[in-house]
Design a protein around this motif. Structure first.
Motif, PDB file in Angstrom:
ATOM      1  N   TYR A  28       0.824  -1.199   0.000  1.00 57.08           N
ATOM      2  CA  TYR A  28       0.000   0.000   0.000  1.00 57.08           C
ATOM      3  C   TYR A  28       0.869   1.264   0.000  1.00 57.08           C
ATOM      4  CZ  TYR A  28      -4.116  -2.862   1.066  1.00 57.08           C
ATOM      5  OH  TYR A  28      -5.135  -3.781   1.018  1.00 57.08           O
ATOM      6  N   SER A  29       1.983   1.225   0.720  1.00 61.07           N
ATOM      7  CA  SER A  29       2.875   2.388   0.798  1.00 61.07           C
ATOM      8  C   SER A  29       3.536   2.681  -0.542  1.00 61.07           C
ATOM      9  CB  SER A  29       3.946   2.159   1.870  1.00 61.07           C
ATOM     10  OG  SER A  29       3.368   1.995   3.141  1.00 61.07           O
ATOM     11  N   ALA A  30       3.870   1.628  -1.286  1.00 62.35           N
ATOM     12  CA  ALA A  30       4.611   1.806  -2.532  1.00 62.35           C
ATOM     13  C   ALA A  30       3.710   2.067  -3.733  1.00 62.35           C
ATOM     14  CB  ALA A  30       5.466   0.564  -2.800  1.00 62.35           C
ATOM     15  N   LEU A  31       2.451   1.598  -3.679  1.00 61.81           N
ATOM     16  CA  LEU A  31       1.555   1.705  -4.834  1.00 61.81           C
ATOM     17  C   LEU A  31       1.391   3.133  -5.366  1.00 61.81           C
ATOM     18  CD1 LEU A  31      -1.378  -0.846  -4.345  1.00 61.81           C
ATOM     19  CD2 LEU A  31       0.200  -0.674  -6.288  1.00 61.81           C
ATOM     20  N   PRO A  32       1.146   4.140  -4.507  1.00 61.01           N
ATOM     21  CA  PRO A  32       0.993   5.497  -5.033  1.00 61.01           C
ATOM     22  C   PRO A  32       2.219   5.992  -5.793  1.00 61.01           C
ATOM     23  CG  PRO A  32       0.204   5.370  -2.778  1.00 61.01           C
ATOM     24  CD  PRO A  32       0.911   4.087  -3.057  1.00 61.01           C
ATOM     25  N   PHE A  33       3.399   5.635  -5.295  1.00 64.24           N
ATOM     26  CA  PHE A  33       4.631   6.097  -5.945  1.00 64.24           C
ATOM     27  C   PHE A  33       4.893   5.331  -7.237  1.00 64.24           C
ATOM     28  CE2 PHE A  33       5.079   6.917  -1.390  1.00 64.24           C
ATOM     29  CZ  PHE A  33       5.271   8.283  -1.418  1.00 64.24           C
ATOM     30  N   LEU A  34       4.515   4.049  -7.253  1.00 64.85           N
ATOM     31  CA  LEU A  34       4.603   3.291  -8.502  1.00 64.85           C
ATOM     32  C   LEU A  34       3.677   3.890  -9.560  1.00 64.85           C
ATOM     33  CD1 LEU A  34       4.721  -0.437  -7.275  1.00 64.85           C
ATOM     34  CD2 LEU A  34       6.483   0.732  -8.612  1.00 64.85           C
ATOM     35  N   ALA A  35       2.473   4.240  -9.134  1.00 67.85           N
ATOM     36  CA  ALA A  35       1.515   4.860 -10.053  1.00 67.85           C
ATOM     37  C   ALA A  35       2.045   6.197 -10.552  1.00 67.85           C
ATOM     38  CB  ALA A  35       0.170   5.056  -9.353  1.00 67.85           C
ATOM     39  N   SER A  36       2.632   6.968  -9.656  1.00 71.34           N
ATOM     40  CA  SER A  36       3.172   8.270 -10.029  1.00 71.34           C
ATOM     41  C   SER A  36       4.314   8.124 -11.026  1.00 71.34           C
ATOM     42  CB  SER A  36       3.662   8.999  -8.774  1.00 71.34           C
ATOM     43  OG  SER A  36       4.109  10.294  -9.083  1.00 71.34           O
ATOM     44  N   TRP A  37       5.164   7.122 -10.812  1.00 68.16           N
ATOM     45  CA  TRP A  37       6.284   6.878 -11.725  1.00 68.16           C
ATOM     46  C   TRP A  37       5.766   6.482 -13.109  1.00 68.16           C
ATOM     47  CZ3 TRP A  37      10.368   2.380 -11.375  1.00 68.16           C
ATOM     48  CH2 TRP A  37      11.479   2.724 -12.152  1.00 68.16           C
ATOM     49  N   PHE A  38       4.788   5.594 -13.144  1.00 65.77           N
ATOM     50  CA  PHE A  38       4.233   5.142 -14.414  1.00 65.77           C
ATOM     51  C   PHE A  38       3.549   6.293 -15.154  1.00 65.77           C
ATOM     52  CE2 PHE A  38       0.453   3.609 -16.718  1.00 65.77           C
ATOM     53  CZ  PHE A  38       1.074   2.838 -17.696  1.00 65.77           C
ATOM     54  N   ILE A  39       2.728   7.054 -14.448  1.00 66.10           N
ATOM     55  CA  ILE A  39       1.979   8.138 -15.088  1.00 66.10           C
ATOM     56  C   ILE A  39       2.914   9.254 -15.551  1.00 66.10           C
ATOM     57  CG2 ILE A  39       0.189   9.895 -14.709  1.00 66.10           C
ATOM     58  CD1 ILE A  39      -1.254   7.910 -12.918  1.00 66.10           C
ATOM     59  N   SER A  40       4.073   9.389 -14.918  1.00 66.41           N
ATOM     60  CA  SER A  40       5.065  10.374 -15.381  1.00 66.41           C
ATOM     61  C   SER A  40       5.454  10.109 -16.831  1.00 66.41           C
ATOM     62  CB  SER A  40       6.318  10.324 -14.499  1.00 66.41           C
ATOM     63  OG  SER A  40       6.043  10.761 -13.195  1.00 66.41           O
ATOM     64  N   PHE A  41       5.600   8.837 -17.189  1.00 63.88           N
ATOM     65  CA  PHE A  41       5.958   8.494 -18.564  1.00 63.88           C
ATOM     66  C   PHE A  41       4.793   8.754 -19.522  1.00 63.88           C
ATOM     67  CE2 PHE A  41       9.040   6.132 -16.067  1.00 63.88           C
ATOM     68  CZ  PHE A  41      10.212   6.357 -16.782  1.00 63.88           C
ATOM     69  N   VAL A  42       3.564   8.608 -19.018  1.00 62.80           N
ATOM     70  CA  VAL A  42       2.396   8.950 -19.825  1.00 62.80           C
ATOM     71  C   VAL A  42       2.403  10.444 -20.133  1.00 62.80           C
ATOM     72  CG1 VAL A  42      -0.120   9.003 -19.914  1.00 62.80           C
ATOM     73  CG2 VAL A  42       1.051   7.044 -18.862  1.00 62.80           C
ATOM     74  N   TYR A  43       2.691  11.249 -19.125  1.00 61.95           N
ATOM     75  CA  TYR A  43       2.786  12.698 -19.326  1.00 61.95           C
ATOM     76  C   TYR A  43       3.884  13.039 -20.341  1.00 61.95           C
ATOM     77  CZ  TYR A  43      -0.296  14.198 -15.469  1.00 61.95           C
ATOM     78  OH  TYR A  43      -1.369  14.448 -14.661  1.00 61.95           O
ATOM     79  N   MET A  44       5.019  12.371 -20.231  1.00 61.74           N
ATOM     80  CA  MET A  44       6.128  12.624 -21.169  1.00 61.74           C
ATOM     81  C   MET A  44       5.713  12.328 -22.599  1.00 61.74           C
ATOM     82  SD  MET A  44       9.612  11.210 -19.386  1.00 61.74           S
ATOM     83  CE  MET A  44       9.149  10.402 -17.878  1.00 61.74           C
TER      84      MET A  44
END
Length: 500
Positions: free
Chosen positions: A307-323
């Protein structure tokens, strides 16, 4: 294309007025890409050293949950709070000198020493804590904050010197994804290490080792600009220096900082406002949502590594979507750079604002939805890199590091103010109404801060970016003073003529 033209392209030697078809950007993976990669891993190293404290303190105060063979400390909640907050105090203080220091010593020296000192402090942490307890831990974390406060001013200044405008969104955003990657690695690795044969001291040793390895690579390949490295091709060097409007000149001459012009600049003040709003909202998510989940939804997420890591994993993945979206929109000419910044900033602000409101209405039956909304909101917030952070370079490539440091001072002060507001409002951790008030305040701040940026934000290079701005400003003042002094003489002559 003729043989002569082909030769010009291949060797990177350009005529005075080259055709756009002849411009060669260098190898597919050039030095600017390597600098971006080094920045990424540098930020990863910094965040591993910083974030590992969350798992480390749990292991140090409750050895039974990790490895009982290592020393356990009986620290009170207040003492633990001092340990956690000491980093933030050092971080905010260092912003007052981060920008000028980065400009004076150069990014390579400043950033290199930042990670080296952080790694060394991490290596000696177990010995110091076993020697002097939590007080020594606080001192080490305070110094950590002081040196790591230089990280992002250095990073933004380095990107300003290396990245052509067309590649700034993609490569710049990639560098900053080191925040999410470093956080995920810190959470994942620290728990494994603490349970292993090295115990909790191993968390600090491994973190230090990662930092030292990065420093070696930075020493060999890091460079302040394209003109300072022997590894770059002529074609890539020409491409970078011709694409960055005069920014490379600051490598030769020290450009004085136009403090007054910066601090009275409308676009920069709008950037400060939106950054303050983002940090306040992000602080609410990072520090208060777990407490809300525990108090209202009866769901413990702090102790669950997934649960602690999921938000940051999502943020990392979505960063590439933004790029990817940023590249596509700009390549097709669908939106201007200004519009792109505003759109991504809005997504990074208003989706989390709506998410906070929605989470406030969740109950125990809908806690899965609450977790999903939290993950989506944190992921959407990653758009702040392209939407906001890179705007420092837009406004002034020559002073980008100074702008980042100046905006960090009020922005990270919000991380101190936010918990105080929550402490004043939330007197009962299980009261949904009190938490709804907290989330509503954060949402309004998110919304209004971004609205200011939409109205007054800009991607135009400001007049004070000019290396001769202060000289021109001084010359203009002298001219005005001379004119004002000469006006009485003119008036006297006109009076005499009238008398005659």
């Amino acid at each position: 294309m003729s043989g002569e033209e082909s030769k010009v392209c291949y060797y990177g030697e350009y005529p005075l007025n080259p055709s756009p078809m002849l411009i060669f950007t260098g190898p597919l993976f050039g030095m600017r890409h390597l600098q971006t990669l080094l920045l990424f891993f540098g930020i990863v190293s910094a965040f591993i050293i910083t974030v590992n404290i969350g798992v480390a303190v749990v292991a140090m105060t409750n050895a039974a949950t990790t490895n009982p063979e290592f020393l356990e400390f009986k620290w009170s909640k207040q003492e633990i709070a001092y340990i956690f907050s000491s980093f933030s105090w050092g971080y905010v203080i260092s912003q007052f000198f981060a920008g000028p220091l980065c400009k004076e010593l150069g990014v390579k020296n400043t950033f290199g020493w930042t990670i080296l000192i952080s790694a060394a402090l991490s290596a000696i942490t177990p010995y110091c804590v076993m020697w002097k307890g939590w007080q020594a831990f606080c001192l080490i974390r305070f110094i950590h904050g002081l040196v790591q406060g230089l990280t992002f001013p250095c990073a933004i200044q380095h990107l300003a010197k290396w990245l052509p405008a067309k590649e700034r969104n993609r490569l710049g955003a990639f560098s900053f994804t080191g925040m999410e990657c470093g956080t995920v690695l810190a959470l994942a690795l620290s728990g494994i290490i603490a349970k292993g044969s090295m115990g909790w001291p191993g968390i600090f040793y491994v973190s230090a080792g990662i930092g030292f390895m990065w420093c070696l690579l930075w020493l060999i390949f890091g460079a302040n600009s394209a003109g300072e490295t022997r590894f770059i091709s002529k074609a890539e060097k020409h491409f970078i220096e011709s694409s960055i409007n005069g920014a490379s000149k600051s490598d030769v001459t020290k450009i004085p900082t136009p403090w007054k012009a910066i601090l009275t600049s409308g676009p920069f003040l709008a950037l400060i406002v939106v950054r303050c709003a983002h940090v306040y909202g992000w602080s609410t998510f990072e520090t208060q949502i777990p407490s809300y989940f525990h108090g209202v939804l009866k769901m413990e997420i702090k102790s669950n590594a997934l649960y602690s890591a999921l938000p940051f994993l999502a943020s990392w993945f979505i960063s590439f979507v933004y790029m990817f979206l940023g590249d596509v929109l700009q390549a097709k000419g669908t939106v201007s750079l200004t519009a792109l910044r505003r759109i991504f900033s809005s997504l990074a602000s208003w989706i989390p604002a709506l998410g906070l409101i929605a989470i406030g209405f969740m109950n125990q039956e809908t806690k899965t939805w609450a977790l999903a909304i939290m993950i989506l909101s944190v992921g959407a917030n990653s758009g702040k890199t392209i939407g906001i952070l890179l705007n420092n370079i837009d406004l002034s490539p020559n002073h980008a590091g100074v702008l980042m440091a100046l905006s960090n001072i009020p922005a990270f002060s919000m991380a101190i103010i936010s918990p105080l507001v929550v402490g004043f409002i939330v007197t009962d951790g299980s009261s949904r109404l009190q938490w709804q008030i907290v989330f509503a305040i954060a949402s309004v701040i998110f919304f209004l801060g971004n609205l200011v940026y939409i109205i007054w934000g800009s991607t135009d290079a400001q007049p004070w970016n000019d290396e001769n701005f202060l000289a021109k400003d001084s010359a203009t003042s002298v001219t005005k003073e001379s004119q004002s002094e000469s006006q009485p003489d003119v008036a006297k002559k006109e009076t005499k003529q009238n008398v005659i």
